[in-house]
Enzyme design. Sequence first.
Site, PDB file in Angstrom:
ATOM      1  N   ASN A 146      26.918  37.419  -7.205  1.00 13.27           N
ATOM      2  CA  ASN A 146      27.278  37.035  -8.765  1.00 13.27           C
ATOM      3  C   ASN A 146      27.421  38.395  -9.157  1.00 13.27           C
ATOM      4  OD1 ASN A 146      26.877  35.912 -11.357  1.00 13.27           O
ATOM      5  ND2 ASN A 146      24.857  37.065 -11.344  1.00 13.27           N
ATOM      6  N   TYR A 171      14.877  29.563  -4.534  1.00 13.08           N
ATOM      7  CA  TYR A 171      16.247  29.251  -3.800  1.00 13.08           C
ATOM      8  C   TYR A 171      16.369  27.657  -3.465  1.00 13.08           C
ATOM      9  CZ  TYR A 171      17.347  34.232  -3.665  1.00 13.08           C
ATOM     10  OH  TYR A 171      17.680  35.481  -3.734  1.00 13.08           O
ATOM     11  N   CYS A 230      21.221  35.751 -12.252  1.00 13.44           N
ATOM     12  CA  CYS A 230      20.792  35.427 -10.751  1.00 13.44           C
ATOM     13  C   CYS A 230      19.246  36.054 -10.504  1.00 13.44           C
ATOM     14  CB  CYS A 230      21.680  35.858  -9.741  1.00 13.44           C
ATOM     15  SG  CYS A 230      22.104  37.782  -9.872  1.00 13.44           S
ATOM     16  N   HIS A 231      18.713  37.103 -11.306  1.00 15.46           N
ATOM     17  CA  HIS A 231      17.565  37.575 -11.104  1.00 15.46           C
ATOM     18  C   HIS A 231      16.405  36.527 -11.293  1.00 15.46           C
ATOM     19  CE1 HIS A 231      18.627  38.022 -15.548  1.00 15.46           C
ATOM     20  NE2 HIS A 231      17.223  37.891 -15.835  1.00 15.46           N
ATOM     21  N   GLU A 291      11.703  38.833 -19.932  1.00 13.94           N
ATOM     22  CA  GLU A 291      11.915  37.375 -20.308  1.00 13.94           C
ATOM     23  C   GLU A 291      10.732  36.599 -20.385  1.00 13.94           C
ATOM     24  OE1 GLU A 291      16.318  37.395 -18.463  1.00 13.94           O
ATOM     25  OE2 GLU A 291      15.053  36.066 -17.496  1.00 13.94           O
TER      26      GLU A 291
END
Length: 170
Positions: A127, A104, A135-136, A162
């Site tokens: 979001n 963050y 946002c993950h 990912e």
Amino acid sequence: MTDATIQTLDTPDGPFTVLEDTEGRVLASGWTDSAERILGRVAARHRPDRLVDGRVAAADAVDAFYAGELEHAMQVPVRQVGTELFTEGWRQLRRIPAGTVLTYREFAAAMGRPDAVRAAASVCARNAPALFVPCHRVLRSDGTLGGFAWGLDVKRALLERESAGAAALV
């Protein structure tokens, strides 16, 4: 009267519902089959008047994501309404490459507000078009997952997918 198309797709992470406006922009999406839950992610004054079940343009990008083409989802048009800070935050989220995470604090710095860590967390929490605005990819400062509207199991699975996909590209 404004219409929007809604579609629920089957994914390895469970049902994924996408809400699109008539211009093919994703208004909200997430890992649920509940239209009400998806609508709840959109501010009341920006919600469509009528939902139409049908195929959304973003469906191909969702399929591509789960087939390993991770960045295709970043090309899908989205529509989010918010303050300048939120708009910049959502823009910065789309710039985080698949396989990469920010804390963050790092995300706040990317937004040009290095001391606005709480605001950065709020940008993620508000979001609406999940997956298309990733946002993950933002974690707590200690590296733990933190929160995610669709559950930590989904967030963990997305990051693992990912990470593996990004490593395969190297």
